[in-house]
Design a protein around this motif. Sequence first.
Motif, PDB file in Angstrom:
ATOM      1  N   UNK A  81      10.931  -6.192   5.414  1.00 29.31           N
ATOM      2  CA  UNK A  81      10.122  -6.864   4.395  1.00 29.31           C
ATOM      3  C   UNK A  81       8.629  -6.705   4.681  1.00 29.31           C
ATOM      4  N   UNK A  82       8.237  -6.834   5.923  1.00 34.65           N
ATOM      5  CA  UNK A  82       6.821  -6.670   6.277  1.00 34.65           C
ATOM      6  C   UNK A  82       6.375  -5.233   6.029  1.00 34.65           C
ATOM      7  N   UNK A  83       7.213  -4.277   6.387  1.00 31.74           N
ATOM      8  CA  UNK A  83       6.888  -2.870   6.119  1.00 31.74           C
ATOM      9  C   UNK A  83       6.755  -2.632   4.616  1.00 31.74           C
ATOM     10  N   UNK A  84       7.695  -3.166   3.837  1.00 31.85           N
ATOM     11  CA  UNK A  84       7.627  -3.013   2.372  1.00 31.85           C
ATOM     12  C   UNK A  84       6.319  -3.588   1.836  1.00 31.85           C
ATOM     13  N   UNK A  85       5.936  -4.773   2.306  1.00 30.90           N
ATOM     14  CA  UNK A  85       4.696  -5.408   1.846  1.00 30.90           C
ATOM     15  C   UNK A  85       3.483  -4.535   2.167  1.00 30.90           C
ATOM     16  N   UNK A  86       3.419  -4.017   3.372  1.00 31.66           N
ATOM     17  CA  UNK A  86       2.290  -3.169   3.764  1.00 31.66           C
ATOM     18  C   UNK A  86       2.229  -1.900   2.923  1.00 31.66           C
ATOM     19  N   UNK A  87       3.386  -1.307   2.669  1.00 31.36           N
ATOM     20  CA  UNK A  87       3.422  -0.077   1.870  1.00 31.36           C
ATOM     21  C   UNK A  87       3.005  -0.343   0.421  1.00 31.36           C
ATOM     22  N   UNK A  88       3.459  -1.443  -0.148  1.00 30.98           N
ATOM     23  CA  UNK A  88       3.069  -1.789  -1.518  1.00 30.98           C
ATOM     24  C   UNK A  88       1.556  -1.981  -1.601  1.00 30.98           C
ATOM     25  N   UNK A 101       7.413   1.558  -0.641  1.00 31.69           N
ATOM     26  CA  UNK A 101       7.464   0.119  -0.386  1.00 31.69           C
ATOM     27  C   UNK A 101       8.034  -0.651  -1.565  1.00 31.69           C
ATOM     28  N   UNK A 102       7.664  -0.256  -2.764  1.00 29.88           N
ATOM     29  CA  UNK A 102       8.187  -0.916  -3.964  1.00 29.88           C
ATOM     30  C   UNK A 102       9.688  -0.701  -4.100  1.00 29.88           C
ATOM     31  N   UNK A 103      10.150   0.505  -3.798  1.00 31.43           N
ATOM     32  CA  UNK A 103      11.597   0.775  -3.835  1.00 31.43           C
ATOM     33  C   UNK A 103      12.320  -0.091  -2.806  1.00 31.43           C
ATOM     34  N   UNK A 104      11.706  -0.252  -1.642  1.00 34.37           N
ATOM     35  CA  UNK A 104      12.293  -1.146  -0.635  1.00 34.37           C
ATOM     36  C   UNK A 104      12.366  -2.573  -1.171  1.00 34.37           C
ATOM     37  N   UNK A 105      11.305  -3.013  -1.857  1.00 36.81           N
ATOM     38  CA  UNK A 105      11.299  -4.354  -2.439  1.00 36.81           C
ATOM     39  C   UNK A 105      12.405  -4.524  -3.472  1.00 36.81           C
ATOM     40  N   UNK A 150       9.032  -7.629 -10.489  1.00 35.00           N
ATOM     41  CA  UNK A 150       7.671  -7.230 -10.108  1.00 35.00           C
ATOM     42  C   UNK A 150       7.726  -6.019  -9.184  1.00 35.00           C
ATOM     43  N   UNK A 151       8.708  -5.979  -8.289  1.00 34.41           N
ATOM     44  CA  UNK A 151       8.871  -4.815  -7.415  1.00 34.41           C
ATOM     45  C   UNK A 151       9.158  -3.560  -8.238  1.00 34.41           C
ATOM     46  N   UNK A 152       9.987  -3.703  -9.257  1.00 33.80           N
ATOM     47  CA  UNK A 152      10.289  -2.572 -10.135  1.00 33.80           C
ATOM     48  C   UNK A 152       9.038  -2.131 -10.890  1.00 33.80           C
ATOM     49  N   UNK A 153       8.228  -3.085 -11.350  1.00 32.18           N
ATOM     50  CA  UNK A 153       6.979  -2.739 -12.030  1.00 32.18           C
ATOM     51  C   UNK A 153       6.035  -2.015 -11.080  1.00 32.18           C
ATOM     52  N   UNK A 154       5.875  -2.519  -9.836  1.00 32.88           N
ATOM     53  CA  UNK A 154       4.969  -1.851  -8.890  1.00 32.88           C
ATOM     54  C   UNK A 154       5.487  -0.455  -8.566  1.00 32.88           C
ATOM     55  N   UNK A 155       6.804  -0.278  -8.546  1.00 30.76           N
ATOM     56  CA  UNK A 155       7.377   1.053  -8.324  1.00 30.76           C
ATOM     57  C   UNK A 155       6.966   1.992  -9.450  1.00 30.76           C
TER      58      UNK A 155
END
Length: 175
Positions: A81-88, A101-105, A150-155
């Motif tokens: 989760x922390x890695x996903x946040x940093x990547x986003x 990161x968004x795909x991870x989210x 929101x993760x899908x939108x950021x992706x």
Amino acid sequence: MLRITHSPATAAVTAEHPLAAAGRLLARYGLVVVIAWIGALKYTTYEATAIQPLIAHSPIFSWIYSVVSVRTLAAVLGTLEIIAALLIAVRPLSPRISAVGSAMGVLLFASTLSFLFTTPGATAAAAGGFPLLSVLPGQFLLKDLVLVSVSLWTLGDSLGAASARRAARGGEQRR
């Protein structure tokens, strides 16, 4: 060279309201804060034991506890989760990395959302037939519908920006 111009009426229709830009920033970086915060909490005993019943009742994930401990799995999830946040968060610097990161989210929140259907007591039938949500875990899990969205939108936003950058570089090289 062909120059495409838009009439003032078309420009007005496609103009973005300043609140939309602010909403985009808040959606992306609000998501970053939420994912990072949730990830950091996974390193605590409190959070590790709180997610244990959700995972234990999942037909997809329950087997993991036969391989690793509750604390280890929570730490692995927290790290992801922390890695996903940093990547986003790196979207302005690298949209392609941000897309990862968004795909991870999307995967993390879709997995968590699945617990809404597998955890006993998350839902109950009301007298009229409409499903009721328990406060815990039902309403707690339902928030992940917004987070996965929101993760899908950021992706999509990151993939679009990466594509535009690639097209812009391709145009520069052809000149």
